[in-house]
Scaffold this motif. Structure first.
Motif, PDB file in Angstrom:
ATOM      1  N   MET A   1       0.841  -1.190   0.000  1.00 44.98           N
ATOM      2  CA  MET A   1       0.000   0.000   0.000  1.00 44.98           C
ATOM      3  C   MET A   1       0.877   1.241   0.000  1.00 44.98           C
ATOM      4  O   MET A   1       1.858   1.312   0.749  1.00 44.98           O
ATOM      5  CB  MET A   1      -0.934   0.001   1.214  1.00 44.98           C
ATOM      6  CG  MET A   1      -2.097  -0.963   1.096  1.00 44.98           C
ATOM      7  SD  MET A   1      -2.688  -1.628   2.678  1.00 44.98           S
ATOM      8  CE  MET A   1      -1.658  -3.096   2.852  1.00 44.98           C
ATOM      9  N   VAL A   2       0.539   2.219  -0.850  1.00 43.80           N
ATOM     10  CA  VAL A   2       1.282   3.479  -0.926  1.00 43.80           C
ATOM     11  C   VAL A   2       0.287   4.632  -0.956  1.00 43.80           C
ATOM     12  O   VAL A   2      -0.908   4.430  -1.181  1.00 43.80           O
ATOM     13  CB  VAL A   2       2.190   3.534  -2.174  1.00 43.80           C
ATOM     14  CG1 VAL A   2       3.284   2.486  -2.089  1.00 43.80           C
ATOM     15  CG2 VAL A   2       1.385   3.369  -3.461  1.00 43.80           C
ATOM     16  N   SER A   3       0.780   5.837  -0.745  1.00 44.78           N
ATOM     17  CA  SER A   3      -0.122   6.992  -0.710  1.00 44.78           C
ATOM     18  C   SER A   3      -0.296   7.663  -2.066  1.00 44.78           C
ATOM     19  O   SER A   3      -1.217   8.455  -2.253  1.00 44.78           O
ATOM     20  CB  SER A   3       0.357   8.012   0.317  1.00 44.78           C
ATOM     21  OG  SER A   3       1.709   8.348   0.086  1.00 44.78           O
ATOM     22  N   GLY A   4       0.595   7.345  -3.038  1.00 42.40           N
ATOM     23  CA  GLY A   4       0.463   7.957  -4.354  1.00 42.40           C
ATOM     24  C   GLY A   4       0.865   7.012  -5.468  1.00 42.40           C
ATOM     25  O   GLY A   4       1.806   6.229  -5.315  1.00 42.40           O
ATOM     26  N   ILE A   5       0.126   7.064  -6.581  1.00 49.49           N
ATOM     27  CA  ILE A   5       0.429   6.237  -7.748  1.00 49.49           C
ATOM     28  C   ILE A   5       0.311   7.104  -8.988  1.00 49.49           C
ATOM     29  O   ILE A   5      -0.738   7.718  -9.231  1.00 49.49           O
ATOM     30  CB  ILE A   5      -0.561   5.052  -7.870  1.00 49.49           C
ATOM     31  CG1 ILE A   5      -0.571   4.225  -6.578  1.00 49.49           C
ATOM     32  CG2 ILE A   5      -0.213   4.173  -9.069  1.00 49.49           C
ATOM     33  CD1 ILE A   5      -1.735   3.256  -6.494  1.00 49.49           C
ATOM     34  N   ALA A   6       1.382   7.182  -9.759  1.00 49.23           N
ATOM     35  CA  ALA A   6       1.380   7.955 -10.997  1.00 49.23           C
ATOM     36  C   ALA A   6       2.062   7.141 -12.085  1.00 49.23           C
ATOM     37  O   ALA A   6       3.014   6.403 -11.814  1.00 49.23           O
ATOM     38  CB  ALA A   6       2.096   9.290 -10.807  1.00 49.23           C
ATOM     39  N   LEU A   7       1.584   7.273 -13.300  1.00 50.93           N
ATOM     40  CA  LEU A   7       2.119   6.478 -14.402  1.00 50.93           C
ATOM     41  C   LEU A   7       3.593   6.790 -14.657  1.00 50.93           C
ATOM     42  O   LEU A   7       4.377   5.901 -14.976  1.00 50.93           O
ATOM     43  CB  LEU A   7       1.290   6.724 -15.660  1.00 50.93           C
ATOM     44  CG  LEU A   7      -0.187   6.270 -15.584  1.00 50.93           C
ATOM     45  CD1 LEU A   7      -0.932   6.720 -16.816  1.00 50.93           C
ATOM     46  CD2 LEU A   7      -0.274   4.759 -15.414  1.00 50.93           C
ATOM     47  N   ASP A   8       3.988   8.055 -14.502  1.00 56.70           N
ATOM     48  CA  ASP A   8       5.378   8.423 -14.773  1.00 56.70           C
ATOM     49  C   ASP A   8       6.274   8.301 -13.541  1.00 56.70           C
ATOM     50  O   ASP A   8       7.381   7.785 -13.624  1.00 56.70           O
ATOM     51  CB  ASP A   8       5.451   9.851 -15.339  1.00 56.70           C
ATOM     52  CG  ASP A   8       4.730  10.862 -14.464  1.00 56.70           C
ATOM     53  OD1 ASP A   8       4.037  10.448 -13.500  1.00 56.70           O
ATOM     54  OD2 ASP A   8       4.856  12.072 -14.727  1.00 56.70           O
ATOM     55  N   PHE A   9       5.793   8.722 -12.387  1.00 58.44           N
ATOM     56  CA  PHE A   9       6.599   8.734 -11.163  1.00 58.44           C
ATOM     57  C   PHE A   9       6.537   7.399 -10.427  1.00 58.44           C
ATOM     58  O   PHE A   9       7.367   7.110  -9.567  1.00 58.44           O
ATOM     59  CB  PHE A   9       6.129   9.866 -10.244  1.00 58.44           C
ATOM     60  CG  PHE A   9       7.063  10.182  -9.114  1.00 58.44           C
ATOM     61  CD1 PHE A   9       8.362  10.601  -9.355  1.00 58.44           C
ATOM     62  CD2 PHE A   9       6.651  10.056  -7.795  1.00 58.44           C
ATOM     63  CE1 PHE A   9       9.231  10.902  -8.316  1.00 58.44           C
ATOM     64  CE2 PHE A   9       7.503  10.357  -6.739  1.00 58.44           C
ATOM     65  CZ  PHE A   9       8.796  10.784  -7.000  1.00 58.44           C
ATOM     66  N   GLY A  10       5.566   6.582 -10.742  1.00 60.53           N
ATOM     67  CA  GLY A  10       5.437   5.274 -10.113  1.00 60.53           C
ATOM     68  C   GLY A  10       4.770   5.333  -8.751  1.00 60.53           C
ATOM     69  O   GLY A  10       3.859   6.131  -8.523  1.00 60.53           O
ATOM     70  N   LEU A  11       5.239   4.481  -7.845  1.00 61.86           N
ATOM     71  CA  LEU A  11       4.677   4.389  -6.497  1.00 61.86           C
ATOM     72  C   LEU A  11       5.420   5.366  -5.586  1.00 61.86           C
ATOM     73  O   LEU A  11       6.647   5.414  -5.590  1.00 61.86           O
ATOM     74  CB  LEU A  11       4.822   2.972  -5.954  1.00 61.86           C
ATOM     75  CG  LEU A  11       4.414   1.827  -6.886  1.00 61.86           C
ATOM     76  CD1 LEU A  11       4.662   0.483  -6.216  1.00 61.86           C
ATOM     77  CD2 LEU A  11       2.960   1.966  -7.311  1.00 61.86           C
ATOM     78  N   SER A  12       4.660   6.125  -4.795  1.00 61.98           N
ATOM     79  CA  SER A  12       5.310   7.098  -3.910  1.00 61.98           C
ATOM     80  C   SER A  12       4.641   7.108  -2.544  1.00 61.98           C
ATOM     81  O   SER A  12       3.513   6.657  -2.374  1.00 61.98           O
ATOM     82  CB  SER A  12       5.280   8.498  -4.527  1.00 61.98           C
ATOM     83  OG  SER A  12       3.954   8.923  -4.782  1.00 61.98           O
ATOM     84  N   HIS A  13       5.395   7.641  -1.587  1.00 57.61           N
ATOM     85  CA  HIS A  13       4.894   7.707  -0.210  1.00 57.61           C
ATOM     86  C   HIS A  13       5.469   8.954   0.443  1.00 57.61           C
ATOM     87  O   HIS A  13       6.439   9.541  -0.037  1.00 57.61           O
ATOM     88  CB  HIS A  13       5.280   6.443   0.549  1.00 57.61           C
ATOM     89  CG  HIS A  13       4.389   6.147   1.715  1.00 57.61           C
ATOM     90  ND1 HIS A  13       3.057   5.827   1.578  1.00 57.61           N
ATOM     91  CD2 HIS A  13       4.649   6.139   3.056  1.00 57.61           C
ATOM     92  CE1 HIS A  13       2.538   5.602   2.771  1.00 57.61           C
ATOM     93  NE2 HIS A  13       3.472   5.804   3.678  1.00 57.61           N
ATOM     94  N   HIS A  14       4.882   9.342   1.576  1.00 58.16           N
ATOM     95  CA  HIS A  14       5.219  10.638   2.169  1.00 58.16           C
ATOM     96  C   HIS A  14       6.279  10.598   3.266  1.00 58.16           C
ATOM     97  O   HIS A  14       6.760  11.630   3.699  1.00 58.16           O
ATOM     98  CB  HIS A  14       3.946  11.284   2.740  1.00 58.16           C
ATOM     99  CG  HIS A  14       3.099  10.335   3.538  1.00 58.16           C
ATOM    100  ND1 HIS A  14       3.488   9.830   4.742  1.00 58.16           N
ATOM    101  CD2 HIS A  14       1.905   9.770   3.246  1.00 58.16           C
ATOM    102  CE1 HIS A  14       2.554   9.016   5.192  1.00 58.16           C
ATOM    103  NE2 HIS A  14       1.584   8.952   4.307  1.00 58.16           N
ATOM    104  N   THR A  15       6.672   9.403   3.730  1.00 54.95           N
ATOM    105  CA  THR A  15       7.597   9.315   4.856  1.00 54.95           C
ATOM    106  C   THR A  15       8.780   8.426   4.498  1.00 54.95           C
ATOM    107  O   THR A  15       8.579   7.258   4.144  1.00 54.95           O
ATOM    108  CB  THR A  15       6.884   8.739   6.094  1.00 54.95           C
ATOM    109  OG1 THR A  15       5.683   9.472   6.330  1.00 54.95           O
ATOM    110  CG2 THR A  15       7.771   8.822   7.324  1.00 54.95           C
ATOM    111  N   ILE A  16       9.985   8.931   4.619  1.00 54.16           N
ATOM    112  CA  ILE A  16      11.173   8.206   4.170  1.00 54.16           C
ATOM    113  C   ILE A  16      11.353   6.882   4.910  1.00 54.16           C
ATOM    114  O   ILE A  16      11.740   5.870   4.315  1.00 54.16           O
ATOM    115  CB  ILE A  16      12.443   9.086   4.298  1.00 54.16           C
ATOM    116  CG1 ILE A  16      13.662   8.369   3.697  1.00 54.16           C
ATOM    117  CG2 ILE A  16      12.690   9.499   5.735  1.00 54.16           C
ATOM    118  CD1 ILE A  16      13.578   8.068   2.237  1.00 54.16           C
TER     119      ILE A  16
END
Length: 218
Positions: free
Chosen positions: A137-152
């Motif tokens: 589970m992640v907080s953001g999904i974008a076709l170009d940037f991929g899977l992203s999250h807010h906390t390192i």
């Protein structure tokens, strides 16, 4: 401040109700924002139910922390002869003492806000473990940037989970798509299957399918 908590809005609803009563008209004030939140939670439960159906006896599954994790854990309580590895305190507490389930915690430091175990201890434990399926589970999904999250600290544990799994199954409702939440977890191509809801735009579904990801829509 939420819209419905503004003083002028409260005054307006009182005047509207009084005016309606004068003419014998029934009035119901609906919190539209709450309705949307409730609908998203229903969709998350449906995603969790579909995800649980992918788990078979003998599977070793790795469950990430996230908004769908607790729903998935509740669904898995009906499963037998499975092993669950998790860094989620909520998932661990939900499945603890469940017959038929071998439960393994990654250990680590607890992040209060997300109730996720993070840090070198958790990441080190994952180096010694292998899972058949990762429910990510992640907080953001974008076709170009991929899977992203807010906390390192959560990003690095998610990356360790991906390395420990034979199959990555992404669980996400439609609200996560299009967002880029600061730190990239991985490119979209690490995902084998995506379980999401039917509010996901057809154009995004098409692009995800073109990336070779199996789509499971609920």
């Amino acid at each position: 401040m939420p819209f419905v908590e503004h003083e002028w809005y409260k005054n307006l609803t009182v005047l509207l109700q009084k005016h309606a009563e004068r003419y014998g008209i029934g009035v119901q004030i609906i919190d539209a924002d709450q309705n949307v939140r409730d609908e998203v939670e229903i969709r998350r439960r449906q995603i969790a139910s579909k995800a649980a159906s992918l788990v078979e006896p003998g599977d070793v599954v790795l469950i990430d922390g996230g908004p769908i994790a607790q729903y998935l854990a509740k669904e898995l309580k009906e499963k037998k002869e499975i092993t669950v590895i998790t860094n989620s305190v909520v998932v661990f507490d939900t499945l603890n003492r469940t017959p038929g389930i071998t439960l393994i915690s990654t250990g680590g430091a607890v992040r209060y806000s997300s109730q996720a175990l993070v840090g070198p201890t958790a990441e080190g434990a994952l180096k010694e473990l292998r899972a058949d399926k990762l429910f990510l589970m992640v907080s953001g999904i974008a076709l170009d940037f991929g899977l992203s999250h807010h906390t390192i600290s959560e990003v690095t544990i998610k990356q360790a989970m991906i390395r420990s799994a034979r199959e990555v199954i992404l669980l996400a409702d439609h609200t996560a798509f299009g967002a880029q939440t600061g730190i990239q977890v991985a490119p979209l191509t690490v995902v084998h299957r995506l379980v999401t809801d039917d509010a996901l735009a057809p154009s995004i579904r098409l692009e995800i399918s073109k990336a070779g990801i199996q789509l499971l829509i609920v």
